[in-house]
Design a protein around this motif. Sequence first.
Motif, PDB file in Angstrom:
ATOM      1  N   UNK A 149      84.123 -33.054  27.836  1.00 50.29           N
ATOM      2  CA  UNK A 149      82.684 -33.226  28.039  1.00 50.29           C
ATOM      3  C   UNK A 149      82.264 -32.791  29.438  1.00 50.29           C
ATOM      4  N   UNK A 150      83.152 -32.967  30.407  1.00 49.09           N
ATOM      5  CA  UNK A 150      82.804 -32.585  31.771  1.00 49.09           C
ATOM      6  C   UNK A 150      82.532 -31.091  31.876  1.00 49.09           C
ATOM      7  N   UNK A 151      83.133 -30.305  30.990  1.00 49.83           N
ATOM      8  CA  UNK A 151      82.888 -28.863  31.006  1.00 49.83           C
ATOM      9  C   UNK A 151      81.435 -28.528  30.768  1.00 49.83           C
ATOM     10  N   UNK A 152      80.802 -29.270  29.869  1.00 50.01           N
ATOM     11  CA  UNK A 152      79.393 -29.011  29.595  1.00 50.01           C
ATOM     12  C   UNK A 152      78.535 -29.401  30.793  1.00 50.01           C
ATOM     13  N   UNK A 153      78.899 -30.492  31.456  1.00 48.81           N
ATOM     14  CA  UNK A 153      78.142 -30.929  32.625  1.00 48.81           C
ATOM     15  C   UNK A 153      78.259 -29.907  33.753  1.00 48.81           C
ATOM     16  N   UNK A 154      79.459 -29.386  33.978  1.00 47.23           N
ATOM     17  CA  UNK A 154      79.652 -28.349  34.991  1.00 47.23           C
ATOM     18  C   UNK A 154      78.818 -27.118  34.655  1.00 47.23           C
ATOM     19  N   UNK A 155      78.793 -26.760  33.366  1.00 49.98           N
ATOM     20  CA  UNK A 155      77.983 -25.621  32.929  1.00 49.98           C
ATOM     21  C   UNK A 155      76.508 -25.838  33.172  1.00 49.98           C
ATOM     22  N   UNK A 156      76.042 -27.065  32.994  1.00 50.18           N
ATOM     23  CA  UNK A 156      74.634 -27.388  33.244  1.00 50.18           C
ATOM     24  C   UNK A 156      74.296 -27.174  34.716  1.00 50.18           C
ATOM     25  N   UNK A 157      75.205 -27.614  35.602  1.00 55.61           N
ATOM     26  CA  UNK A 157      74.970 -27.409  37.028  1.00 55.61           C
ATOM     27  C   UNK A 157      74.876 -25.934  37.385  1.00 55.61           C
ATOM     28  N   UNK A 158      75.774 -25.135  36.822  1.00 52.77           N
ATOM     29  CA  UNK A 158      75.739 -23.692  37.056  1.00 52.77           C
ATOM     30  C   UNK A 158      74.436 -23.089  36.551  1.00 52.77           C
ATOM     31  N   UNK A 159      74.005 -23.567  35.403  1.00 51.96           N
ATOM     32  CA  UNK A 159      72.771 -23.049  34.809  1.00 51.96           C
ATOM     33  C   UNK A 159      71.550 -23.352  35.682  1.00 51.96           C
ATOM     34  N   UNK A 160      71.479 -24.553  36.222  1.00 51.71           N
ATOM     35  CA  UNK A 160      70.348 -24.922  37.084  1.00 51.71           C
ATOM     36  C   UNK A 160      70.268 -23.993  38.296  1.00 51.71           C
ATOM     37  N   UNK A 161      71.407 -23.731  38.925  1.00 56.47           N
ATOM     38  CA  UNK A 161      71.421 -22.841  40.087  1.00 56.47           C
ATOM     39  C   UNK A 161      70.916 -21.453  39.721  1.00 56.47           C
ATOM     40  N   UNK A 162      71.408 -20.918  38.592  1.00 58.46           N
ATOM     41  CA  UNK A 162      70.969 -19.598  38.156  1.00 58.46           C
ATOM     42  C   UNK A 162      69.495 -19.553  37.831  1.00 58.46           C
ATOM     43  N   UNK A 163      69.002 -20.590  37.170  1.00 52.14           N
ATOM     44  CA  UNK A 163      67.578 -20.647  36.833  1.00 52.14           C
ATOM     45  C   UNK A 163      66.700 -20.713  38.078  1.00 52.14           C
ATOM     46  N   UNK A 207      53.062  -7.885  21.857  1.00 48.10           N
ATOM     47  CA  UNK A 207      52.016  -6.927  21.467  1.00 48.10           C
ATOM     48  C   UNK A 207      50.700  -7.160  22.202  1.00 48.10           C
ATOM     49  N   UNK A 208      50.697  -8.056  23.197  1.00 48.73           N
ATOM     50  CA  UNK A 208      49.468  -8.395  23.921  1.00 48.73           C
ATOM     51  C   UNK A 208      49.412  -7.658  25.258  1.00 48.73           C
ATOM     52  N   UNK A 209      48.318  -6.948  25.502  1.00 50.38           N
ATOM     53  CA  UNK A 209      48.169  -6.176  26.735  1.00 50.38           C
ATOM     54  C   UNK A 209      48.007  -7.060  27.971  1.00 50.38           C
ATOM     55  N   UNK A 210      47.655  -8.333  27.757  1.00 52.44           N
ATOM     56  CA  UNK A 210      47.414  -9.221  28.895  1.00 52.44           C
ATOM     57  C   UNK A 210      48.629 -10.071  29.251  1.00 52.44           C
ATOM     58  N   UNK A 211      49.774  -9.772  28.649  1.00 46.14           N
ATOM     59  CA  UNK A 211      50.983 -10.574  28.863  1.00 46.14           C
ATOM     60  C   UNK A 211      52.129  -9.697  29.358  1.00 46.14           C
ATOM     61  N   UNK A 212      52.804 -10.161  30.400  1.00 46.11           N
ATOM     62  CA  UNK A 212      54.082  -9.590  30.823  1.00 46.11           C
ATOM     63  C   UNK A 212      55.167 -10.552  30.348  1.00 46.11           C
ATOM     64  N   UNK A 213      56.013 -10.082  29.444  1.00 48.12           N
ATOM     65  CA  UNK A 213      56.970 -10.943  28.758  1.00 48.12           C
ATOM     66  C   UNK A 213      58.394 -10.588  29.157  1.00 48.12           C
ATOM     67  N   UNK A 214      59.164 -11.623  29.546  1.00 48.90           N
ATOM     68  CA  UNK A 214      60.576 -11.428  29.866  1.00 48.90           C
ATOM     69  C   UNK A 214      61.386 -12.614  29.344  1.00 48.90           C
ATOM     70  N   UNK A 215      62.708 -12.403  29.230  1.00 52.80           N
ATOM     71  CA  UNK A 215      63.614 -13.467  28.801  1.00 52.80           C
ATOM     72  C   UNK A 215      64.725 -13.672  29.823  1.00 52.80           C
ATOM     73  N   UNK A 216      65.168 -14.907  29.934  1.00 51.00           N
ATOM     74  CA  UNK A 216      66.424 -15.220  30.597  1.00 51.00           C
ATOM     75  C   UNK A 216      67.393 -15.662  29.505  1.00 51.00           C
ATOM     76  N   UNK A 217      68.557 -15.047  29.477  1.00 49.43           N
ATOM     77  CA  UNK A 217      69.548 -15.306  28.433  1.00 49.43           C
ATOM     78  C   UNK A 217      70.750 -15.994  29.071  1.00 49.43           C
ATOM     79  N   UNK A 218      71.225 -17.044  28.430  1.00 53.25           N
ATOM     80  CA  UNK A 218      72.307 -17.842  29.000  1.00 53.25           C
ATOM     81  C   UNK A 218      73.152 -18.448  27.880  1.00 53.25           C
ATOM     82  N   UNK A 219      74.071 -19.351  28.248  1.00 47.27           N
ATOM     83  CA  UNK A 219      74.821 -20.131  27.270  1.00 47.27           C
ATOM     84  C   UNK A 219      75.636 -19.322  26.286  1.00 47.27           C
TER      85      UNK A 219
END
Length: 391
Positions: free
Chosen positions: A75-89, A29-41
Amino acid sequence: MIQKRKILFVTGARSEYDIMQPVLEQLNNCNDIELKLIVTGAHLSETFGKTVKNIENDGYEIADRIYNLVSSEDKVGRVVGIGTQITGLAHAFAREQPDIVVVVGDREEAITVSMTAAYLSIPVAHLAGGDIANDGNIDNAVRYATSKFAHIHFTFLEQHAQVLRLLGEDDFRIFNTGNPALDKFVHCPVIPKNEIAPLKVLKTGNEPYLVLIQHPIITEATDAGKQIVETLEAVVDLGIKCFINYPNSDAGNFAIIEMISKYAGEYPEIFYLFKNLDRVNYINLLRNAAVLIGNSSSGILEAPSIGLPVVNIGSRQRERFSAGNVIYVDYNRVEIATAIRESIYNPVYRATVKGIVNPYGDGNSAKKISDVLRSISINDKLIYKNITYKV
């Protein structure tokens, strides 16, 4: 023409989106802010209710969707997902060029966002730093590592702010605002009990019921199935209706989902299973519940605001600051059932819990946070961090 400050929020799960949403509402609701989201996970997963739909319904602009959740019990699946997330971010931040990036808590998004943004010299605002839990979960290390990368800290308790000071964080970076999730929680519209959709199954208006949210712990992932069975068997022994929300996406969640689905099929008169309850129904379900059981942070952070007794099962959430509404038990069906009985049928205990004050906030945290995000000076002093303590 107003020069808008561009603020980017990153969210990967329903739990932390509920924390940040009141802040989003303020900034939108603030005129001085441009607001966006990145959605993941988990937001983008059908298994966990595809909660990106809630974000879309709230009307916020989604700058990017990063698909990183690996469907694996390893557990390695979560680590692989973290790597993918970093690249996307990295690609998203380079394209969007935000002035500030905001992240919540102790999930993988917290560390991936804060590390990626820090390398790109983008200020990171972190909510819920400085918290302490002695449960052996990786989330604790993530939380503290995130605090060292982050440039702005919004803490939920003064004790958490002091922890950050002891970690060598500059005082000018730390703002003790309380938990913004309580803004929505406290001010959520009240739905009459007979109109709450999940409660249509109750036989009478006075029938007590339980809400169960139990997440896996990555260091105990191989035991997650056995652990949830102890909880489910305790509820079967009590014969009290129980509404179950799905666990998070950590390793061990497959076993929990398998067991809660099995018990819901075998005891349809006791267990009612939901992939994801919308926020209004969830809050009103808790308002009328006899007890919240499992190991959700909701029992620590939010339940005190409605005087709700909590039975916390296992090691998750241990030694986090509690308002006095929580009974801690082991993964043992007898202990669990005994604690539930105490929480429901001991009038002195229930009266005590009803009278507590939530130390995590009063329902006015989001404006405090949004005011800082709008006004804080973005300069070299903010971006380039030093350790304040000297040996």
